[in-house]
Design an enzyme around this catalytic site. Structure first.
Site, mmCIF file in Angstrom:
data_model
loop_
_atom_site.group_PDB
_atom_site.id
_atom_site.type_symbol
_atom_site.label_atom_id
_atom_site.label_comp_id
_atom_site.label_asym_id
_atom_site.label_seq_id
_atom_site.Cartn_x
_atom_site.Cartn_y
_atom_site.Cartn_z
ATOM 1 N N GLU A 1 0.880 -1.179 0.000
ATOM 2 C CA GLU A 1 0.000 0.000 0.000
ATOM 3 C C GLU A 1 0.911 1.220 0.000
ATOM 4 O O GLU A 1 1.449 1.603 1.044
ATOM 5 C CB GLU A 1 -0.897 -0.014 1.252
ATOM 6 C CG GLU A 1 -1.877 -1.171 1.298
ATOM 7 C CD GLU A 1 -3.096 -0.937 0.406
ATOM 8 O OE1 GLU A 1 -3.379 0.230 0.067
ATOM 9 O OE2 GLU A 1 -3.758 -1.924 0.053
ATOM 10 N N CYS B 1 -1.838 9.730 2.582
ATOM 11 C CA CYS B 1 -1.441 9.143 1.298
ATOM 12 C C CYS B 1 -2.403 9.485 0.166
ATOM 13 O O CYS B 1 -1.988 9.568 -0.985
ATOM 14 C CB CYS B 1 -1.313 7.633 1.417
ATOM 15 S SG CYS B 1 -2.824 6.852 1.978
HETATM 16 P P1 NAD Z 1 7.693 4.920 7.711
HETATM 17 O O1 NAD Z 1 8.971 5.676 7.594
HETATM 18 O O2 NAD Z 1 7.019 4.850 9.037
HETATM 19 O O3 NAD Z 1 7.970 3.467 7.156
HETATM 20 C C1 NAD Z 1 6.988 2.470 7.166
HETATM 21 C C2 NAD Z 1 7.531 1.226 7.831
HETATM 22 O O4 NAD Z 1 8.669 0.749 7.112
HETATM 23 C C3 NAD Z 1 7.985 1.443 9.260
HETATM 24 O O5 NAD Z 1 7.394 0.460 10.078
HETATM 25 C C4 NAD Z 1 9.486 1.334 9.193
HETATM 26 O O6 NAD Z 1 10.050 0.783 10.357
HETATM 27 C C5 NAD Z 1 9.722 0.444 8.013
HETATM 28 N N1 NAD Z 1 11.002 0.724 7.357
HETATM 29 C C6 NAD Z 1 11.547 1.931 7.100
HETATM 30 N N2 NAD Z 1 12.737 1.798 6.457
HETATM 31 C C7 NAD Z 1 12.947 0.472 6.305
HETATM 32 C C8 NAD Z 1 14.000 -0.295 5.721
HETATM 33 N N3 NAD Z 1 15.072 0.252 5.146
HETATM 34 N N4 NAD Z 1 13.876 -1.639 5.738
HETATM 35 C C9 NAD Z 1 12.821 -2.225 6.297
HETATM 36 N N5 NAD Z 1 11.799 -1.532 6.869
HETATM 37 C C10 NAD Z 1 11.852 -0.210 6.885
HETATM 38 O O7 NAD Z 1 6.593 5.490 6.735
HETATM 39 P P2 NAD Z 1 6.779 6.188 5.320
HETATM 40 O O8 NAD Z 1 7.257 5.202 4.322
HETATM 41 O O9 NAD Z 1 7.485 7.494 5.455
HETATM 42 O O10 NAD Z 1 5.247 6.502 5.026
HETATM 43 C C11 NAD Z 1 4.889 7.464 4.137
HETATM 44 C C12 NAD Z 1 4.603 6.872 2.773
HETATM 45 O O11 NAD Z 1 3.582 5.896 2.901
HETATM 46 C C13 NAD Z 1 4.105 7.869 1.771
HETATM 47 O O12 NAD Z 1 4.670 7.599 0.516
HETATM 48 C C14 NAD Z 1 2.602 7.604 1.739
HETATM 49 O O13 NAD Z 1 1.979 7.988 0.554
HETATM 50 C C15 NAD Z 1 2.560 6.135 1.946
HETATM 51 N N6 NAD Z 1 1.304 5.738 2.541
HETATM 52 C C16 NAD Z 1 0.489 4.906 1.831
HETATM 53 C C17 NAD Z 1 -0.719 4.543 2.373
HETATM 54 C C18 NAD Z 1 -1.661 3.626 1.672
HETATM 55 O O14 NAD Z 1 -2.572 3.128 2.322
HETATM 56 N N7 NAD Z 1 -1.494 3.351 0.393
HETATM 57 C C19 NAD Z 1 -1.081 5.009 3.635
HETATM 58 C C20 NAD Z 1 -0.212 5.829 4.309
HETATM 59 C C21 NAD Z 1 0.993 6.180 3.771
#
Ligand code: NAD
Length: 469
Positions: free
Chosen positions: A216, A250
């Site tokens: 997602e 998002c």
């Molecule tokens: P985040 O930084 O919290 O990362 C998400 C998860 O990934 C965390 O639990 C984190 O520990 C893990 N993570 C981070 N780096 C990692 C790595 N190198 N290896 C393994 N795991 C790792 O969240 P984010 O990615 O900054 O979230 C924002 C993004 O999510 C935006 O692009 C947004 O559009 C998208 N988003 C999508 C939805 C959806 O439902 N489609 C909803 C919310 C956010």
């Protein structure tokens, strides 16, 4: 409390989840129902604690938490409990005459141990709404909340084992190191919400075990505007969708495409809507959020360097406040390099208005980029709405409103292409977290299979020629 930080305890949690699944404890519908009821109880009995946690991490108001975090999960639970029997019932399937006598069934079975990795922007909803589907489908679950919202993470790590079957559901707190460690283990499904770069890391790790993934993701979600008759109503809806959670949503409209003559009236209407909904100084408004951390604050501040700011732009690094901000983007293809805010997902309270000549140019602009998670059309014209629906590809489409398409229990929510793969909510969550197993029985009584087995006599060849069409 299952607050796990070291490699050995992560391994222990995964092993316990696996053992519990293998014991068959998570399969009965009664167990699944009980878990969902307990999750509803967790949310009901700890509302203020959860609201305080979100206020602490994101300055999210209690009402917004009730609407967009706990309310969404509670809605999913109610809807799932109401339909669980129907969604999980084995289904008889009619078999072709040529195979008779025989019977066919479709049975849904849980996948096993599921890993759910959530981001920080809706840290309760995006961890627990997938959990509803995973439990309803009869799985054991490892939950990995985002480390960027630490208060919510520790609150949920404390609450979940108190309410849910602690053998089946484990919360693993931590950051990249813990997630990396988790990913070395074999899961039966990984459900990841977050950004595309990490999604690639997850997919590579999942490939090692041939684990299926739901991704997602996000990206830039465009909006088209030409509805002059509803200028102020549209502006209010855009401001609501864009600046909720300080733009860290998002499915928020990332930018608006409109014709050059509409840029000024739309900018003015958006300015009025911001004042109307958030006051003259949104910094003083308890309903307006903050940027999650210093890194994201610095990233957003840098996007505004050299930008043509027409509304907002005020900021305060110490509180990570960034005012609702509207910028005028250069026309695409104008003799300028594309600003950074038009290249990457903004994911903050900055709304560019991009002038394009007409609907065709807007569609061309959209389709030349990654397929978005959401696409919005604010237009009174049926033809324009139909053109966007049929000529662009996106996870979902919102007509005359942002956001709503992402929260309908009977509609799948997910992206396409760069905005993700797979979908969930309601019945689609059961699909995501279970395997549809085909079962066919061919009784011995009238052994028509005899005709498909050698030696192929002329009589059998004759029958084969007649039955195989
Ligand atoms: P985040 O930084 O919290 O990362 C998400 C998860 O990934 C965390 O639990 C984190 O520990 C893990 N993570 C981070 N780096 C990692 C790595 N190198 N290896 C393994 N795991 C790792 O969240 P984010 O990615 O900054 O979230 C924002 C993004 O999510 C935006 O692009 C947004 O559009 C998208 N988003 C999508 C939805 C959806 O439902 N489609 C909803 C919310 C956010």
């Amino acid at each position: 409390m299952t607050d796990i930080a070291s490699g050995t305890t992560i391994a222990a949690a995964v092993a316990a989840a696996r053992d519990h699944f293998d014991s068959g404890a998570t399969r009965p519908l009664a167990w699944r129902r009980h878990q969902l009821e307990q999750l509803a109880r967790l949310l009901r009995e700890n509302g203020p604690l959860i609201e305080r946690s979100l206020w602490q991490d994101l300055h999210k108001s209690a009402t917004e938490t009730q609407l967009a975090e706990t309310g969404v999960v509670r809605g999913e639970i109610t809807h799932t409990l109401r339909n669980l029997n129907r969604w999980t019932k084995p289904r008889r399937v009619a078999l072709p005459l040529s195979l008779q006598p025989a019977s066919g069934r479709l049975v849904r079975e849980p996948l096993g141990v599921v890993l759910i990795i959530a981001p920080w922007n809706y840290p309760v909803q995006l961890l627990l709404a997938p959990l509803v589907g995973a439990l309803a489908a009869g799985n054991s679950v490892i939950l990995k909340p985002s480390e960027l919202t630490p208060t919510v993470s520790s609150t949920l790590a404390e609450l979940v084992p108190r309410y849910l079957d602690a053998q089946a559901v484990h919360v693993v707190e931590g950051g990249v190191a813990e997630t990396t460690e988790l990913l070395t283990h074999r899961f039966d499904h990984i459900f990841y919400t977050g950004n595309g770069a990490v999604a690639r890391v997850i997919s590579r790790a999942a490939a090692e075990h041939l684990t299926p993934v739901t991704l997602e993701l996000g990206g830039k979600s465009p909006a088209w505007f030409d509805d002059d008759a509803h200028l102020d109503q549209v502006a209010r809806r855009i401001v609501w969708g864009k600046f909720m959670n300080a733009g860290q949503t998002c499915v928020a409209p990332d930018y608006i495409l409109t014709t050059p003559d509409r840029v000024e009236p739309l900018t003015a209407a958006l300015g009025r809507a911001i004042t109307d909904m958030l006051g003259d100084d949104p910094a003083q408004n308890p309903d307006y959020g903050r940027i999650v951390n210093d890194r994201h604050y610095a990233r957003l501040a840098a996007l505004l360097d050299g930008a043509d700011i027409v509304t907002g732009g005020q900021r305060d690094a110490s509180s990570r406040y960034l005012a609702p901000t509207i910028v005028h983007a250069p026309a695409p293809g104008a003799n300028q390099t594309e600003p950074d805010y038009m290249r990457e997902e903004i994911f903050g309270p900055i709304l560019p208005i991009v002038p394009v000549n007409d609907v065709d140019a807007a569609i061309e602009y959209t389709t030349a980029r990654d397929k978005p998670l959401a696409l919005y059309v604010f237009s009174a014209s049926v033809t324009t709405r139909a053109a966007f629906i049929s000529r662009t590809s996106s996870g979902g489409v919102g007509l005359d409103t942002p956001m709503l398409q992402a929260g309908i229990p009977d509609l799948p929510f997910g992206g396409v292409g760069a905005s993700g793969m797979g979908a969930y909510h309601g019945q689609y969550s059961i699909d995501a977290f279970s395997h549809r197993k085909t079962i066919v029985r061919k009784p011995h009584m009238v052994d028509t299979l005899h005709f498909a087995q050698p030696p192929f006599t002329p009589a059998k060849r004759n029958i084969a020629a007649k039955t195989v069409k």
